[in-house]
Design an enzyme around this catalytic site. Structure first.
Site, PDB file in Angstrom:
ATOM      1  N   GLY A 116       0.590  31.516 -19.094  1.00 37.05           N
ATOM      2  CA  GLY A 116       2.001  31.178 -19.287  1.00 37.05           C
ATOM      3  C   GLY A 116       2.621  30.550 -18.051  1.00 37.05           C
ATOM      4  N   TYR A 117       2.261  31.078 -16.894  1.00 38.51           N
ATOM      5  CA  TYR A 117       2.784  30.549 -15.631  1.00 38.51           C
ATOM      6  C   TYR A 117       2.344  29.100 -15.440  1.00 38.51           C
ATOM      7  CZ  TYR A 117       3.869  30.334 -10.637  1.00 38.51           C
ATOM      8  OH  TYR A 117       4.369  29.974  -9.416  1.00 38.51           O
ATOM      9  N   SER A 118       1.070  28.836 -15.657  1.00 36.84           N
ATOM     10  CA  SER A 118       0.549  27.473 -15.498  1.00 36.84           C
ATOM     11  C   SER A 118       1.199  26.520 -16.501  1.00 36.84           C
ATOM     12  CB  SER A 118      -0.968  27.445 -15.669  1.00 36.84           C
ATOM     13  OG  SER A 118      -1.595  28.174 -14.648  1.00 36.84           O
ATOM     14  N   SER A 172       4.164  26.800 -17.880  1.00 34.12           N
ATOM     15  CA  SER A 172       5.560  26.546 -17.523  1.00 34.12           C
ATOM     16  C   SER A 172       5.668  25.578 -16.350  1.00 34.12           C
ATOM     17  CB  SER A 172       6.294  27.851 -17.226  1.00 34.12           C
ATOM     18  OG  SER A 172       5.776  28.484 -16.077  1.00 34.12           O
TER      19      SER A 172
END
Length: 117
Positions: free
Chosen positions: A12-14, A16
């Site tokens: 999810g971080y990547s 976003s």
């Protein structure tokens, strides 16, 4: 981190971060006709340990190890001022008026370094 990932916890971080970079170039093209420049800054490891619970605790940050600094090609972990200075540069029409649609990693060179642990 949109071009670097770790297994199992960065999906999810990547995604976003990748979305921010895509939005940056899309908005730069869409808003260029209105003389609006759009760029993004992608910070690396920035030591903000001196800020806890929204308050600045002068001199009370966590101690970083020598290894923390040495793993960065520039020889140190980043400071909040490193990010601020990039933003000030990008906001200066005279210095960066021909730059738009770009993402600027401010990470001490970490995205260029291969790490094998």
């Amino acid at each position: 981190r949109h071009i670097m990932s770790e297994p199992h916890f960065s999906d999810g971080y990547s995604a976003s971060k990748g979305g921010i970079v895509s939005l940056t170039h899309s908005l730069a093209v869409s808003l260029g006709e209105h003389n609006v420049r759009v760029n993004s800054v992608s910070p690396g490891w920035i030591d903000v340990s001196f800020v806890k619970g929204g308050e600045v605790n002068e001199g009370k940050g966590e101690r970083l190890k020598t290894e923390d600094h040495n793993q960065h090609p520039v020889g140190r972990v980043g400071k909040a001022e490193d990010i601020a200075e990039m933003c000030v540069f990008l906001a200066d029409e005279r210095k960066s008026g021909f730059i738009t649609g770009q993402d600027f990693p401010v990470d001490g060179g970490m995205t260029k370094k291969m790490i094998y642990v």
